[in-house]
Write a protein that holds these residues in place. Structure first.
Motif, PDB file in Angstrom:
ATOM      1  N   TRP A 154     -14.723  -0.391 -53.767  1.00 35.84           N
ATOM      2  CA  TRP A 154     -16.057  -0.551 -53.194  1.00 35.84           C
ATOM      3  C   TRP A 154     -15.995  -1.404 -51.887  1.00 35.84           C
ATOM      4  N   THR A 155     -15.357  -2.538 -51.877  1.00 33.52           N
ATOM      5  CA  THR A 155     -15.241  -3.172 -50.720  1.00 33.52           C
ATOM      6  C   THR A 155     -14.327  -2.715 -49.773  1.00 33.52           C
ATOM      7  N   MET A 156     -13.136  -2.238 -50.097  1.00 33.05           N
ATOM      8  CA  MET A 156     -12.363  -1.642 -49.166  1.00 33.05           C
ATOM      9  C   MET A 156     -13.084  -0.356 -48.528  1.00 33.05           C
ATOM     10  N   ALA A 157     -13.676   0.315 -49.273  1.00 32.50           N
ATOM     11  CA  ALA A 157     -14.451   1.894 -48.739  1.00 32.50           C
ATOM     12  C   ALA A 157     -15.756   1.226 -47.589  1.00 32.50           C
ATOM     13  N   TYR A 158     -16.361   0.207 -47.702  1.00 35.24           N
ATOM     14  CA  TYR A 158     -17.481  -0.056 -47.284  1.00 35.24           C
ATOM     15  C   TYR A 158     -16.862  -0.761 -45.866  1.00 35.24           C
ATOM     16  N   LEU A 159     -15.850  -1.431 -45.814  1.00 40.01           N
ATOM     17  CA  LEU A 159     -15.386  -2.214 -44.748  1.00 40.01           C
ATOM     18  C   LEU A 159     -14.812  -1.158 -43.961  1.00 40.01           C
ATOM     19  N   GLY A 160     -14.091  -0.113 -44.560  1.00 39.61           N
ATOM     20  CA  GLY A 160     -13.473   0.955 -43.629  1.00 39.61           C
ATOM     21  C   GLY A 160     -14.592   1.702 -43.169  1.00 39.61           C
ATOM     22  N   TRP A 161     -15.607   2.026 -43.611  1.00 42.63           N
ATOM     23  CA  TRP A 161     -16.662   3.015 -42.994  1.00 42.63           C
ATOM     24  C   TRP A 161     -17.428   2.184 -42.070  1.00 42.63           C
ATOM     25  N   LEU A 162     -17.549   0.971 -41.841  1.00 38.58           N
ATOM     26  CA  LEU A 162     -18.240   0.051 -41.091  1.00 38.58           C
ATOM     27  C   LEU A 162     -17.101   0.103 -39.607  1.00 38.58           C
ATOM     28  N   GLY A 163     -15.818  -0.026 -39.934  1.00 37.38           N
ATOM     29  CA  GLY A 163     -14.998   0.086 -38.853  1.00 37.38           C
ATOM     30  C   GLY A 163     -14.913   1.508 -38.194  1.00 37.38           C
ATOM     31  N   ALA A 164     -14.865   2.445 -39.137  1.00 33.80           N
ATOM     32  CA  ALA A 164     -14.685   3.765 -38.415  1.00 33.80           C
ATOM     33  C   ALA A 164     -15.895   4.353 -37.897  1.00 33.80           C
ATOM     34  N   ILE A 165     -17.183   3.764 -38.025  1.00 36.00           N
ATOM     35  CA  ILE A 165     -18.348   4.294 -37.405  1.00 36.00           C
ATOM     36  C   ILE A 165     -18.612   3.271 -36.059  1.00 36.00           C
ATOM     37  N   LEU A 166     -18.447   1.680 -36.440  1.00 35.22           N
ATOM     38  CA  LEU A 166     -18.933   1.018 -35.445  1.00 35.22           C
ATOM     39  C   LEU A 166     -17.995   0.680 -34.325  1.00 35.22           C
ATOM     40  N   GLY A 167     -16.700   0.714 -34.674  1.00 38.88           N
ATOM     41  CA  GLY A 167     -15.651   0.710 -33.792  1.00 38.88           C
ATOM     42  C   GLY A 167     -15.955   1.584 -32.534  1.00 38.88           C
ATOM     43  N   PRO A 168     -15.900   2.915 -32.898  1.00 41.34           N
ATOM     44  CA  PRO A 168     -16.143   3.964 -31.832  1.00 41.34           C
ATOM     45  C   PRO A 168     -17.090   4.074 -31.258  1.00 41.34           C
ATOM     46  N   ALA A 169     -18.461   3.398 -31.856  1.00 39.34           N
ATOM     47  CA  ALA A 169     -19.684   3.148 -31.141  1.00 39.34           C
ATOM     48  C   ALA A 169     -19.685   2.132 -30.378  1.00 39.34           C
ATOM     49  N   TYR A 170     -19.092   0.955 -30.478  1.00 40.65           N
ATOM     50  CA  TYR A 170     -18.894   0.346 -29.534  1.00 40.65           C
ATOM     51  C   TYR A 170     -17.928   0.505 -28.437  1.00 40.65           C
ATOM     52  N   GLY A 171     -17.147   1.345 -28.450  1.00 42.76           N
ATOM     53  CA  GLY A 171     -16.415   1.839 -27.350  1.00 42.76           C
ATOM     54  C   GLY A 171     -17.057   2.516 -26.373  1.00 42.76           C
ATOM     55  N   ALA A 172     -17.961   3.526 -27.203  1.00 48.07           N
ATOM     56  CA  ALA A 172     -18.874   4.428 -26.270  1.00 48.07           C
ATOM     57  C   ALA A 172     -19.975   3.542 -25.425  1.00 48.07           C
ATOM     58  N   LEU A 173     -20.384   2.638 -26.092  1.00 46.47           N
ATOM     59  CA  LEU A 173     -21.438   1.850 -25.495  1.00 46.47           C
ATOM     60  C   LEU A 173     -20.810   1.262 -24.186  1.00 46.47           C
ATOM     61  N   ARG A 174     -19.667   0.464 -24.589  1.00 45.44           N
ATOM     62  CA  ARG A 174     -18.816  -0.387 -23.424  1.00 45.44           C
ATOM     63  C   ARG A 174     -18.599   0.690 -22.193  1.00 45.44           C
ATOM     64  N   SER A 175     -17.960   1.729 -22.624  1.00 47.35           N
ATOM     65  CA  SER A 175     -17.453   2.858 -21.680  1.00 47.35           C
ATOM     66  C   SER A 175     -18.742   3.199 -20.717  1.00 47.35           C
ATOM     67  N   ALA A 176     -20.069   3.489 -21.425  1.00 46.15           N
ATOM     68  CA  ALA A 176     -21.123   4.174 -20.984  1.00 46.15           C
ATOM     69  C   ALA A 176     -21.370   2.828 -20.007  1.00 46.15           C
ATOM     70  N   ARG A 177     -21.583   1.837 -20.338  1.00 43.21           N
ATOM     71  CA  ARG A 177     -22.252   0.531 -19.538  1.00 43.21           C
ATOM     72  C   ARG A 177     -21.462   0.552 -18.236  1.00 43.21           C
ATOM     73  N   ILE A 178     -20.118   0.645 -18.196  1.00 38.79           N
ATOM     74  CA  ILE A 178     -19.005   0.363 -17.261  1.00 38.79           C
ATOM     75  C   ILE A 178     -19.016   1.498 -16.242  1.00 38.79           C
ATOM     76  N   ARG A 179     -18.964   2.634 -16.936  1.00 38.76           N
ATOM     77  CA  ARG A 179     -18.464   3.793 -16.044  1.00 38.76           C
ATOM     78  C   ARG A 179     -19.459   5.153 -16.192  1.00 38.76           C
ATOM     79  N   GLY A 180     -20.591   4.875 -16.902  1.00 37.42           N
ATOM     80  CA  GLY A 180     -21.465   5.854 -17.242  1.00 37.42           C
ATOM     81  C   GLY A 180     -20.765   6.911 -18.011  1.00 37.42           C
ATOM     82  N   LEU A 181     -21.517   8.114 -18.037  1.00 38.12           N
ATOM     83  CA  LEU A 181     -21.147   9.113 -19.017  1.00 38.12           C
ATOM     84  C   LEU A 181     -19.759   9.768 -18.358  1.00 38.12           C
ATOM     85  N   THR A 182     -18.807   9.588 -19.079  1.00 34.47           N
ATOM     86  CA  THR A 182     -17.600  10.112 -18.816  1.00 34.47           C
ATOM     87  C   THR A 182     -17.055  10.708 -19.948  1.00 34.47           C
TER      88      THR A 182
END
Length: 211
Positions: free
Chosen positions: A48-76
Motif C-alpha cells: 500500500w505504501t509503495m503504491a501510493y508513493l508511486g502514484w503521487l510521484g507519477a502524477i504530481l511530478g509531471p504536473a509540476y513540470g507542466a505548470l513550471r514550463s507553462a509559467r516560464i515559456r507558455g504553452l509549448t
C-alpha cells in the motif's frame, strides 16, 4: 504524434526537479505491483505504501513540470509532453484502482469486475486456472484465478479463488473465493501449496473471505 522534450529543456533545474519524482514514482509503482504484491501480499501495508508513493510521484511530478514550463515559456510542446505523462498515470490508476488495506475495501472497490468474473464462472467460462484480466491482475499474488473444489462436497464446494497472500514457502495463505452455491462449514479449498482453508465471512454476492 509523439512529443519529445529538447535536451536543453530536460536539463533545466525546474525540469530536473520534476523528473526525479516522476522517475522515482514509476519505479516505486513497478516495485509495488511486480515485487511487493507477490512477496508481501495484496493487502500488505508495504504494498500500500509503495503504491501510493508511486502514484503521487507519477502524477504530481509531471504536473509540476507542466505548470513550471507553462509559467516560464507558455504553452509549448514541453508542456504537452508533461501533460501526456499525467494523463497516462491517471488512466492507469483509474483502470487498476488505488490499493487498499482491508478485504472489505478490496471487494467494494472492485465489486463490478468481481461480479463479472463470477458471471463468467457461472457461464462455465473458467474451467481451469487462468490469468486474470489486466484490471484485476494485481488482486492476486500470482495474477491468476484458480478453480478450486473440495473433495468432501464437490457440488457445493467448487468455486474460483484469488490468492491475496501466500508465505514464501507456500505453506500458508488466504484469499477470496466465489461460490455459486452458499458453502457450508465443511467446505475446504486449497489456499496455498501446503495449506487449505474454508470460507469464514461473506463479502457479498457469493464472494467469501477464505482463510
Amino acid at each position: 504524434m509523439i512529443i519529445f522534450m529538447s535536451s536543453s529543456a530536460a536539463g533545466s533545474p525546474s525540469h530536473r526537479r520534476a523528473w526525479w519524482p516522476t522517475v522515482m514514482g514509476w519505479a516505486a509503482l513497478a516495485c509495488s505491483y511486480f515485487v511487493a504484491v507477490p512477496v508481501f501480499g495484496v493487502l500488505s501495508p508495504v504494498t500500500w505504501t509503495m503504491a501510493y508513493l508511486g502514484w503521487l510521484g507519477a502524477i504530481l511530478g509531471p504536473a509540476y513540470g507542466a505548470l513550471r514550463s507553462a509559467r516560464i515559456r507558455g504553452l509549448t510542446p514541453t508542456v504537452m509532453w508533461w501533460c501526456l505523462w499525467v494523463v497516462l498515470a491517471v488512466a492507469i490508476l483509474t483502470m487498476l484502482r488505488p490499493p487498499v488495506l482491508t478485504v472489505d475495501d478490496l471487494y467494494q472497490r472492485h465489486r463490478a469486475d468481481l461480479d463479472q468474473l463470477a458471471a463468467e464462472y457461472r457461464a462455465e467460462g473458467i474451467g481451469e486456472d487462468r490469468a486474470l484480466p489486466l484490471r484485476l491482475r494485481f488482486l492476486a499474488v500470482d495474477g491468476q484465478a484458480h478453480l478450486r473444489c473440495t473433495s468432501r462436497d464437490p457440488d457445493r464446494g467448487c468455486g474460483v479463488y484469488l490468492m491475496l497472500w501466500q508465505d514464501w514457502r507456500a505453506e500458508a495463505g488466504f484469499g477470496i473465493a466465489y461460490f455459486p452455491v452458499r458453502p457450508n462449514s465443511e467446505v475446504r479449498i486449497t489456499t496455498a501449496s501446503g495449506d487449505s482453508g474454508g470460507p469464514t465471512r461473506e463479502l457479498g454476492k457469493g464472494w467469501w473471505l477464505v482463510e
